[in-house]
Design a protein around this motif. Structure first.
Motif, PDB file in Angstrom:
ATOM      1  N   ASP A  52       1.275  12.943  13.493  1.00  0.00           N
ATOM      2  CA  ASP A  52       2.380  12.250  15.154  1.00  0.00           C
ATOM      3  C   ASP A  52       2.931  11.118  14.683  1.00  0.00           C
ATOM      4  N   ILE A  53       2.446  10.086  13.141  1.00  0.00           N
ATOM      5  CA  ILE A  53       3.643   8.668  13.764  1.00  0.00           C
ATOM      6  C   ILE A  53       4.266   8.717  12.232  1.00  0.00           C
ATOM      7  N   LEU A  54       4.049   9.742  10.969  1.00  0.00           N
ATOM      8  CA  LEU A  54       4.113   9.378   9.481  1.00  0.00           C
ATOM      9  C   LEU A  54       5.606  10.787   9.615  1.00  0.00           C
ATOM     10  N   LYS A  55       6.922  10.691   9.246  1.00  0.00           N
ATOM     11  CA  LYS A  55       7.208  11.687   8.939  1.00  0.00           C
ATOM     12  C   LYS A  55       7.300  12.364   7.575  1.00  0.00           C
ATOM     13  N   ASN A  56       7.388  11.183   6.276  1.00  0.00           N
ATOM     14  CA  ASN A  56       7.188  11.677   5.674  1.00  0.00           C
ATOM     15  C   ASN A  56       5.976  10.671   4.462  1.00  0.00           C
ATOM     16  N   PRO A  57       4.893  11.297   3.540  1.00  0.00           N
ATOM     17  CA  PRO A  57       4.036  10.337   2.753  1.00  0.00           C
ATOM     18  C   PRO A  57       4.436   9.558   2.151  1.00  0.00           C
ATOM     19  N   ASP A  58       5.957   9.309   1.994  1.00  0.00           N
ATOM     20  CA  ASP A  58       6.483   7.976   0.808  1.00  0.00           C
ATOM     21  C   ASP A  58       6.992   7.082   2.125  1.00  0.00           C
ATOM     22  N   LEU A  59       7.378   7.629   3.085  1.00  0.00           N
ATOM     23  CA  LEU A  59       7.133   5.490   4.553  1.00  0.00           C
ATOM     24  C   LEU A  59       5.899   5.740   5.425  1.00  0.00           C
ATOM     25  N   ILE A  60       5.781   5.134   4.760  1.00  0.00           N
ATOM     26  CA  ILE A  60       4.482   4.043   5.753  1.00  0.00           C
ATOM     27  C   ILE A  60       5.172   1.923   5.868  1.00  0.00           C
ATOM     28  N   VAL A  61       4.583   1.968   6.953  1.00  0.00           N
ATOM     29  CA  VAL A  61       4.805   0.604   7.240  1.00  0.00           C
ATOM     30  C   VAL A  61       3.504  -0.386   7.258  1.00  0.00           C
ATOM     31  N   VAL A  62       4.512  -1.322   7.366  1.00  0.00           N
ATOM     32  CA  VAL A  62       2.817  -2.426   7.451  1.00  0.00           C
ATOM     33  C   VAL A  62       2.755  -2.740   8.638  1.00  0.00           C
ATOM     34  N   GLY A  63       1.579  -2.404   9.179  1.00  0.00           N
ATOM     35  CA  GLY A  63       0.734  -2.643  10.624  1.00  0.00           C
ATOM     36  C   GLY A  63       0.941  -1.210  11.218  1.00  0.00           C
ATOM     37  N   GLN A  64       0.886  -0.499  10.411  1.00  0.00           N
ATOM     38  CA  GLN A  64       0.434   1.541  11.401  1.00  0.00           C
ATOM     39  C   GLN A  64      -0.800   1.185  10.959  1.00  0.00           C
ATOM     40  N   ALA A 101      -6.799   9.411  -5.643  1.00  0.00           N
ATOM     41  CA  ALA A 101      -5.462   9.291  -5.340  1.00  0.00           C
ATOM     42  C   ALA A 101      -4.580  10.658  -4.218  1.00  0.00           C
ATOM     43  N   SER A 102      -5.238  11.508  -5.055  1.00  0.00           N
ATOM     44  CA  SER A 102      -4.490  12.729  -4.724  1.00  0.00           C
ATOM     45  C   SER A 102      -4.791  13.397  -3.579  1.00  0.00           C
ATOM     46  N   LYS A 103      -5.518  13.166  -2.619  1.00  0.00           N
ATOM     47  CA  LYS A 103      -6.613  12.927  -0.967  1.00  0.00           C
ATOM     48  C   LYS A 103      -5.469  12.006  -0.244  1.00  0.00           C
ATOM     49  N   TYR A 104      -4.134  11.780  -0.365  1.00  0.00           N
ATOM     50  CA  TYR A 104      -3.409  11.298   0.350  1.00  0.00           C
ATOM     51  C   TYR A 104      -2.421  12.192   0.961  1.00  0.00           C
ATOM     52  N   VAL A 105      -3.016  13.373   0.694  1.00  0.00           N
ATOM     53  CA  VAL A 105      -2.164  14.697   1.104  1.00  0.00           C
ATOM     54  C   VAL A 105      -3.124  14.817   2.947  1.00  0.00           C
ATOM     55  N   ALA A 106      -4.102  14.917   2.470  1.00  0.00           N
ATOM     56  CA  ALA A 106      -5.382  14.865   3.632  1.00  0.00           C
ATOM     57  C   ALA A 106      -4.867  13.757   5.069  1.00  0.00           C
ATOM     58  N   ILE A 107      -4.337  12.215   4.387  1.00  0.00           N
ATOM     59  CA  ILE A 107      -4.564  11.015   5.042  1.00  0.00           C
ATOM     60  C   ILE A 107      -3.055  11.601   6.088  1.00  0.00           C
ATOM     61  N   PHE A 108      -1.952  11.947   5.226  1.00  0.00           N
ATOM     62  CA  PHE A 108      -0.632  11.641   5.446  1.00  0.00           C
ATOM     63  C   PHE A 108      -1.056  13.776   6.786  1.00  0.00           C
ATOM     64  N   GLU A 109      -1.808  14.531   6.738  1.00  0.00           N
ATOM     65  CA  GLU A 109      -1.821  15.394   7.396  1.00  0.00           C
ATOM     66  C   GLU A 109      -2.194  15.014   9.100  1.00  0.00           C
ATOM     67  N   ALA A 110      -3.491  13.899   8.583  1.00  0.00           N
ATOM     68  CA  ALA A 110      -4.008  13.168  10.171  1.00  0.00           C
ATOM     69  C   ALA A 110      -2.602  12.692  10.863  1.00  0.00           C
ATOM     70  N   GLU A 143       0.634  -1.323   0.189  1.00  0.00           N
ATOM     71  CA  GLU A 143      -0.076  -0.282   0.085  1.00  0.00           C
ATOM     72  C   GLU A 143       0.650   1.525  -0.021  1.00  0.00           C
ATOM     73  N   THR A 144       0.426   1.930  -0.688  1.00  0.00           N
ATOM     74  CA  THR A 144       0.955   3.955  -0.424  1.00  0.00           C
ATOM     75  C   THR A 144       0.045   4.529  -0.023  1.00  0.00           C
ATOM     76  N   LEU A 145       0.165   5.998   0.606  1.00  0.00           N
ATOM     77  CA  LEU A 145      -1.306   6.448   0.941  1.00  0.00           C
ATOM     78  C   LEU A 145      -2.219   7.031  -0.174  1.00  0.00           C
ATOM     79  N   GLY A 146      -1.398   7.195  -1.354  1.00  0.00           N
ATOM     80  CA  GLY A 146      -2.045   7.400  -2.293  1.00  0.00           C
ATOM     81  C   GLY A 146      -3.190   6.593  -3.010  1.00  0.00           C
ATOM     82  N   LYS A 147      -3.006   4.785  -3.072  1.00  0.00           N
ATOM     83  CA  LYS A 147      -3.748   3.842  -2.700  1.00  0.00           C
ATOM     84  C   LYS A 147      -4.914   3.974  -1.351  1.00  0.00           C
ATOM     85  N   ILE A 148      -4.922   4.294  -0.557  1.00  0.00           N
ATOM     86  CA  ILE A 148      -5.358   4.367   0.627  1.00  0.00           C
ATOM     87  C   ILE A 148      -6.439   5.110   0.428  1.00  0.00           C
TER      88      ILE A 148
END
Length: 131
Positions: free
Chosen positions: A112-124, A100-109, A87-92
């Motif tokens: 507290d746990i994400l420092k980079n929108p391109d770096l998400i971790v399985v299980g988060q 997919a462009s609404k990934y920014v809203a997910i990143f902003e929300a 998964e990526t924030l875009g897919k989510i």
């Protein structure tokens, strides 16, 4: 086929997604479908399932034979999503918002746990903001 049989798959779907059903029965030619779900996304998905049983799209009105009261226990977020492999924030964002462009809203929300929108971790567990 009884209305209860017709809508059984919607009940099963609701339970699979964490719904606590108060009642599900036939009454006066209608199906009564009341319960509490964890998030607005689950409520909307159940309504979509109820509509699809009748060949309706998610944009159509609910079937007249369905009398439902689906309460939400946590409306502070649209949903809580657990990241799976690939998964990526875009897919989510595409999954929840059809955009997919609404990934920014997910990143902003989830800053507290994400420092980079391109770096998400399985299980988060990510908070999906209300649209």
């Amino acid at each position: 086929m009884s209305l209860k049989d017709k809508y059984q798959s919607a009940l099963d779907f609701a339970k699979e997604h964490g719904a606590e059903m108060e009642n599900f029965h036939e009454e006066d030619g209608n199906i009564v479908f009341n319960g509490t779900v964890p998030t607005p996304f689950v409520r909307n998905a159940i309504w979509d399932k109820l509509k699809s049983i009748n060949g309706l799209s998610k944009d159509d009105a609910a079937p007249s034979e369905v009398k439902a009261n689906i309460k939400v226990s946590d409306d502070s977020v649209y949903h809580r999503h657990t990241v799976v492999a690939g998964e990526t924030l875009g897919k989510i964002a595409k999954h929840y918002f059809d955009d997919a462009s609404k990934y920014v809203a997910i990143f902003e929300a989830n800053k507290d746990i994400l420092k980079n929108p391109d770096l998400i971790v399985v299980g988060q567990v990510l908070s999906i903001p209300n649209p």
